[in-house]
Each structure stands twice: as structure tokens, then as C-alpha cells.
Design a protein around this motif. Structure first.
Motif, PDB file in Angstrom:
ATOM      1  N   VAL A 151     -24.540 -12.897 -57.800  1.00 52.65           N
ATOM      2  CA  VAL A 151     -23.329 -12.176 -58.173  1.00 52.65           C
ATOM      3  C   VAL A 151     -23.663 -11.108 -59.215  1.00 52.65           C
ATOM      4  CG1 VAL A 151     -21.005 -12.377 -59.142  1.00 52.65           C
ATOM      5  CG2 VAL A 151     -21.916 -14.200 -57.690  1.00 52.65           C
ATOM      6  N   GLY A 152     -23.133  -9.885 -59.001  1.00 49.14           N
ATOM      7  CA  GLY A 152     -23.288  -8.818 -59.979  1.00 49.14           C
ATOM      8  C   GLY A 152     -24.658  -8.191 -60.020  1.00 49.14           C
ATOM      9  N   ARG A 153     -25.450  -8.400 -58.996  1.00 50.36           N
ATOM     10  CA  ARG A 153     -26.808  -7.845 -58.965  1.00 50.36           C
ATOM     11  C   ARG A 153     -27.021  -7.017 -57.694  1.00 50.36           C
ATOM     12  NH1 ARG A 153     -30.638 -10.125 -62.431  1.00 50.36           N
ATOM     13  NH2 ARG A 153     -29.584 -10.798 -64.328  1.00 50.36           N
ATOM     14  N   ASP A 154     -25.987  -6.300 -57.246  1.00 44.03           N
ATOM     15  CA  ASP A 154     -26.101  -5.538 -56.005  1.00 44.03           C
ATOM     16  C   ASP A 154     -27.183  -4.470 -56.096  1.00 44.03           C
ATOM     17  OD1 ASP A 154     -24.091  -7.064 -54.997  1.00 44.03           O
ATOM     18  OD2 ASP A 154     -22.495  -5.585 -55.298  1.00 44.03           O
ATOM     19  N   GLN A 155     -27.251  -3.774 -57.236  1.00 41.85           N
ATOM     20  CA  GLN A 155     -28.238  -2.715 -57.383  1.00 41.85           C
ATOM     21  C   GLN A 155     -29.657  -3.266 -57.333  1.00 41.85           C
ATOM     22  OE1 GLN A 155     -27.573   0.554 -57.360  1.00 41.85           O
ATOM     23  NE2 GLN A 155     -29.804   0.849 -57.304  1.00 41.85           N
ATOM     24  N   GLU A 156     -29.866  -4.389 -58.034  1.00 41.85           N
ATOM     25  CA  GLU A 156     -31.190  -4.992 -58.022  1.00 41.85           C
ATOM     26  C   GLU A 156     -31.569  -5.471 -56.619  1.00 41.85           C
ATOM     27  OE1 GLU A 156     -28.865  -5.565 -60.197  1.00 41.85           O
ATOM     28  OE2 GLU A 156     -29.651  -5.816 -62.244  1.00 41.85           O
ATOM     29  N   ARG A 157     -30.592  -6.005 -55.898  1.00 38.32           N
ATOM     30  CA  ARG A 157     -30.872  -6.494 -54.546  1.00 38.32           C
ATOM     31  C   ARG A 157     -31.220  -5.339 -53.602  1.00 38.32           C
ATOM     32  NH1 ARG A 157     -29.442  -8.769 -49.788  1.00 38.32           N
ATOM     33  NH2 ARG A 157     -29.932 -10.991 -49.560  1.00 38.32           N
ATOM     34  N   LYS A 158     -30.526  -4.218 -53.771  1.00 35.69           N
ATOM     35  CA  LYS A 158     -30.852  -3.037 -52.962  1.00 35.69           C
ATOM     36  C   LYS A 158     -32.276  -2.567 -53.248  1.00 35.69           C
ATOM     37  CE  LYS A 158     -26.131  -1.230 -52.513  1.00 35.69           C
ATOM     38  NZ  LYS A 158     -25.198  -0.133 -52.901  1.00 35.69           N
TER      39      LYS A 158
END
Length: 447
Positions: free
Chosen positions: A242-249
């Protein structure tokens, strides 16, 4: 003649106790009146500690075959080796008790991985005593020589005791529980309490063996046997990130580049508890079947543990665990390297064998025996890089290293040597570490 006090131990019931004893020699319980008023220093405070009791068994059978002084020498040597294993893993030997010791992890300073330190020290003790047991059986035909180990974690009052010779001591229920668990363990077993097991279930294979009715305990105590170090062949099930969309991308982009043949280095930097390990686990979960994942972790304590995460990575490839029989490790290393490298195996085998501390054929050993330290380190770097590049040739390879801020200089130097391999091989070196400018990880980052 040793004088004794009349009162029995309130925990285990030992009937006669040495005069002036502060702890029961059987279970380690603090005895009534052992701490005179004002004996603890004003700085005493409550600390989380992990207590371990290893105790040698089988010395009575030895006594029937050997003179007392020889039994004392052999058992004393074995106990000293156990103490060295404790100290190598950052523990503190609080007391020597007969054929065993009371070791504490967390004093004089507590560490976040004290339970793991204790478990790894215990596995090392099994290995050390196992070597003595092999010699005892081969020489005298006695098969009962072994060790039992109990471990527990809990709060303890940590302070100094004594006037003429003050000693740091940890006083608490975990001491008694660890001692009683040692008594409940079978020879050759490590048994730990629930509080310790809860902290280690993700890194060690545990089997519940309790509950045990222990003296001094109102309720049965849940207990777990340490089977060995855990080796995950696939990513653990994870809750949604949760809240780590940028890191996951960003991780997805890195994996796409890797799949296309572009190697690189990824650093995940942050303070303790911020989620570095969780991001590495997410990266693992995102890898497909065509990528090879190997992982290692730097440890926070010293001892003879140079190159430790790279040793773990190599063991992961071999699918062997710490403490596995040397002959099994040696044969598997030779077989897998021969399959991977073919005629180039002799260029790599002596140096990877040195990393794993296995004895190879005399002609192979001869290649490394007289090398000066700097030359040996350079050969280890070249051999490891050759192995990694060969492993990455058919499928992209990810080497994940956790807690690089605890790296020793040798580990950092090998990591730097592998950076060059990312320039022409599909290799991803993924490192997680804290932002600590004085650490070896920070030197690696600034390279």
C-alpha cells in the motif's frame, strides 16, 4: 571441601547449593539473597534479552572409561569451544555451570537480531559438539556424547553485580525458562520458547514439541525445536503493498530491463522499519520463472563471517544449509560447478570451496594455501564473478542482499567487483541498507 547452603533452589528443587552462590548451578535461577540491597547499580534497567543454555551430555559414560583429569580436559575443551561460538555471534557468557554455560544475547547492549544470533550460535554449537562426538565414538566407542540447548527471550534487569569484581548480569524469567527447556530437550536438540520462536519463524524451520510442564511455571510452556535454517524456494505470500505505487513501477521497469539483457544495480535505502525488506520481497514476488533469484543478508555481529551474504547466496544455489555435512557440500559444489562451467571448473572451485570452508583435493588446496591475503581476495573476486556470469548466461540473475549497512570490508569489496559484471551480463544486484555514512554500504553507494 565446598560448603553448601541448607535451602533448596525454589525453581528446580536442587537440594544443596554452594555457599554464596548467586545462581542455581542446575537451572540458573537467581537465588534469594543473592543480590544484597544496593548491589545493583543505579543505571540498571529493563532490557530484552535472549538466554541460551547449552549443556554437554554423556560425560558420565566418558568417566567410566577415562581418568577424571582427562574427562575434565575433554569436556572443558568442548565447553570452551561452545563459549567461542557464543562470542563469535555477539553473545556474552554470563556463567560456566558444570558441563555447560549460560549465555546471554542483548547485554551489555541489545540488538534487534539477538534471538537470531542465539539460534545461529546454537546451530554452530551442535556442529562443534558433533565433531567432538564423532571423535569420542571413534576413539572410545561411546555414542552418548552430545549437547542439549534451551533458548528463551524476555525482559531482564541488566546491571552489575558484585563489589570486588563487578559482573554484568541479566536477571529475569527467561533465564530459568531457557534452563528448564534445555532439560526438556533431547540430546542433539535446540528447544526454544514461544517468544523466541515467534521472532524466528521466517528464518528457521521450527517444529512444536511442547507444551512442557516446567518447574517454577504455573502453566505448561509451549516449545519449539529448531530443525534448521529456512531456505525459501519461492517468494512468501505477501499482503498488498500500500502506498508504494511509484516504487513498484520502478521495480517493474528494472525487471523489464533485466529481461532484455541489461544488468544494473538497485539500492533500496531507508531507516530501520521503513519497509526495505518488504520492497525486496515485492521484487522477489514480481520475478517470473525465467529469472533466477538468490539472496543473502549481512549480519550485525563479527566473528569469522567475512563475505557472509555471498556465502549464503552460494549455499542457496547449492541448496545446502549452515551446518550440513562437509562431504555433502563438497560433492554438491564440485558437481554443480562442473555442470555449469565444464573445463573452467578448476579456475573457480578452489576459491568457492574456500568461501564455504570445505576441504578439497590436496592438489586443489595447494592452489590457495600459500596465497597472501590480498591475492587470495582477488582470486575469490574473480572466481565468484566467473560463477555469477556463467549462472546469468542462460537466464537473468538477481542477487539480493539485505542489511548491507552491516557489511564487512571484504563483502563490500566483492559487491563492488560484481558491479562490473552488470555492465555486460543480465545481472541485477539489489541491495537494501540504511543511510549510515560511516558504513561499508555507503562506500559501496559512492563507488
Amino acid at each position: 571441601m565446598t560448603s553448601t547452603r541448607n535451602s533448596a533452589c525454589p525453581s528446580c528443587g536442587t537440594p544443596t547449593l554452594p555457599e554464596g552462590a548467586r545462581f542455581c548451578p542446575s537451572c540458573g535461577t537467581l537465588l534469594a539473597g543473592a543480590i544484597p540491597k544496593g548491589a545493583l547499580s543505579p543505571e540498571d534497567e529493563l532490557h530484552p534479552v535472549t538466554v541460551m543454555f547449552p549443556d554437554v551430555v554423556g560425560s558420565i559414560a566418558l568417566g567410566a572409561r577415562l581418568p577424571p583429569e582427562e574427562v575434565k580436559a575433554l569436556v572443558g575443551e568442548c565447553v570452551s569451544a561452545m563459549a567461542r561460538a557464543v562470542e563469535d555471534h555477539g553473545g556474552f557468557v554470563q556463567a560456566y555451570q558444570g558441563d555447560g554455560i549460560c549465555a546471554v544475547f542483548g547485554i551489555p547492549a541489545a540488538h534487534e537480531d539477538d534471538p537470531e544470533r542465539a539460534a545461529r550460535a546454537a546451530l554452530r554449537i551442535l556442529e562443534v559438539v558433533g565433531a567432538y562426538a564423532h571423535d569420542v565414538q571413534a576413539t572410545w566407542g561411546i555414542s552418548s556424547f552430545n549437547v542439549r540447548i534451551g533458548i528463551d527471550t524476555g525482559p531482564a534487569v541488566v546491571g552489575t553485580l558484585g563489589a570486588s569484581d563487578p559482573q554484568v548480569s541479566a536477571l529475569g524469567d527467561a533465564t530459568n525458562t531457557a534452563a528448564r527447556l534445555q532439560g526438556a530437550a533431547e540430546p542433539g536438540e535446540i528447544v526454544m520458547g514461544q517468544s523466541t520462536a515467534a521472532r524466528l519463524s521466517d528464518r528457521f524451520v521450527l517444529r512444536e514439541v511442547g507444551p512442557f510442564a516446567l518447574k517454577g511455571k504455573a502453566e505448561p510452556v509451549r516449545a519449539f525445536r529448531v530443525v534448521g535454517e529456512r531456505r525459501e524456494s519461492s517468494p512468501r505470500s505477501l499482503l498488498p503493498l500500500v502506498g508504494r505505487d511509484q516504487e513498484r513501477k520502478e521495480l517493474s521497469r528494472v525487471l523489464a530491463d533485466l529481461a532484455s539483457g541489461r544488468g544494473q544495480v538497485v539500492s533500496i535505502i531507508g531507516e530501520a522499519g521503513i519497509g526495505k525488506s518488504r520492497l525486496l520481497a515485492e521484487l522477489h514476488a514480481m520475478t517470473g520463472p525465467d529469472l533466477t533469484w538468490l539472496e543473502g543478508r549481512c549480519l550485525s555481529y563479527g566473528g569469522e563471517l567475512t563475505y557472509w551474504p555471498f556465502i549464503e547466496i552460494l549455499r542457496g544455489w547449492l541448496e545446502v544449509t549452515e551446518g550440513e555435512a562437509e562431504v555433502a557440500v563438497r560433492l554438491r559444489l564440485k558437481a554443480k560447478l562442473t555442470s555449469l562451467l565444464g573445463p573452467r571448473t578448476p579456475e573457480v572451485l578452489p576459491y568457492l570451496g574456500r568461501l564455504l570452508s570445505v576441504k578439497l583435493d590436496p592438489e586443489v588446496e595447494e592452489r590457495v594455501r600459500y596465497l597472501p591475503p590480498e591475492a587470495l581476495a582477488e582470486q575469490i573476486h574473480q572466481a565468484y564473478r566467473m560463477w555469477v556470469e556463467a549462472l546469468a548466461a542462460p537466464h537473468p540473475l538477481i542477487l539480493a542482499i539485505e542489511d548491507l549497512h552491516w557489511a564487512d570490508p571484504s563483502t563490500r569489496a566483492l559487491a563492488e567487483a560484481l558491479v562490473a559484471a552488470t555492465e555486460h551480463a543480465p545481472l541485477l544486484l539489489a541491495c537494501a541498507y540504511r543511510a549510515e555514512p560511516d558504513s561499508e554500504a555507503w562506500k559501496f553507494r559512492l563507488r
